[in-house]
Enzyme design. Structure first.
Site, PDB file in Angstrom:
ATOM      1  N   LYS A  94      37.195  22.400  22.267  1.00  0.00           N
ATOM      2  CA  LYS A  94      37.919  21.294  22.838  1.00  0.00           C
ATOM      3  C   LYS A  94      39.118  21.057  22.580  1.00  0.00           C
ATOM      4  O   LYS A  94      40.030  20.206  23.050  1.00  0.00           O
ATOM      5  CB  LYS A  94      37.071  20.306  22.090  1.00  0.00           C
ATOM      6  CG  LYS A  94      35.513  19.910  22.369  1.00  0.00           C
ATOM      7  CD  LYS A  94      34.887  19.023  21.594  1.00  0.00           C
ATOM      8  CE  LYS A  94      35.340  17.680  21.447  1.00  0.00           C
ATOM      9  NZ  LYS A  94      34.678  16.819  20.632  1.00  0.00           N
ATOM     10  N   LYS A 143      40.839  20.627  20.004  1.00  0.00           N
ATOM     11  CA  LYS A 143      41.067  19.200  19.075  1.00  0.00           C
ATOM     12  C   LYS A 143      41.089  19.939  17.583  1.00  0.00           C
ATOM     13  O   LYS A 143      40.634  20.856  17.332  1.00  0.00           O
ATOM     14  CB  LYS A 143      39.801  18.472  19.105  1.00  0.00           C
ATOM     15  CG  LYS A 143      40.044  17.419  20.298  1.00  0.00           C
ATOM     16  CD  LYS A 143      39.002  16.155  19.756  1.00  0.00           C
ATOM     17  CE  LYS A 143      39.471  14.931  20.237  1.00  0.00           C
ATOM     18  NZ  LYS A 143      38.813  13.984  20.222  1.00  0.00           N
TER      19      LYS A 143
END
Ligand code: C2G
Length: 129
Positions: A44, A46
């Site tokens: 992601k 992240k």
């Protein structure tokens, strides 16, 4: 019993996270949260401050949350919906439309995000202290 599911990283827990968990639980009787694993966060793009284990422990302490499962792929949602007989999938409206394909399996609902707060904003503010 109406089962609700939602997914996320839930790092540096804040009111925006609590608001969506509260509203998601209010839609049913049982709330499952798919929490992104550290490896899925890489996918992601992240980077979470807290590890998966710590984020999981924190979510499990929230009164609105009944079960926490790992989220380690984009593709697992259908399996989760069928495995847990999910009636409703709830996400913040920053995801509006992204999960409409799951309307074949459950009711997909996007809720307004809580404005003025985000994990990245918290990180930026702390960096500038
Ligand atoms: N959220 C919100 N208001 C905020 C911040 C977040 O309502 N101010 C919601 C998001 O819309 C999301 C949930 O809180 O529904 C979790 O947010 P994140 O931890 O940022 O999750 P995200 O990276 O969006 O991952 O497969 C779905 C993904 O795992 C979602």
């Amino acid at each position: 019993m109406k089962t609700v599911i939602t997914y996320g990283t839930f790092d540096l827990l804040h009111a925006g996270h609590i608001n969506i968990l509260h509203r998601a639980k209010a839609m049913g009787d049982y709330l499952i949260v798919g929490i992104s694993t550290d490896s899925f966060n890489v996918i992601k793009h992240k980077e979470a401050y807290h590890t998966f284990e710590n984020r999981k422990m924190i979510l499990e302490a929230i009164r609105y949350v009944d079960k926490v499962i790992p989220e380690d792929s984009w593709e697992q949602k259908i399996h989760d919906i069928e495995t847990y007989n999910v009636d409703i999938l709830v996400m913040g409206d920053d995801w509006e439309g992204e999960f409409d394909y799951l309307n074949e399996y459950c009711n997909v609902i996007y809720l307004p995000r809580t404005t003025g707060i985000s994990t990245s904003q918290i990180k930026d503010n702390l960096r500038n202290l």
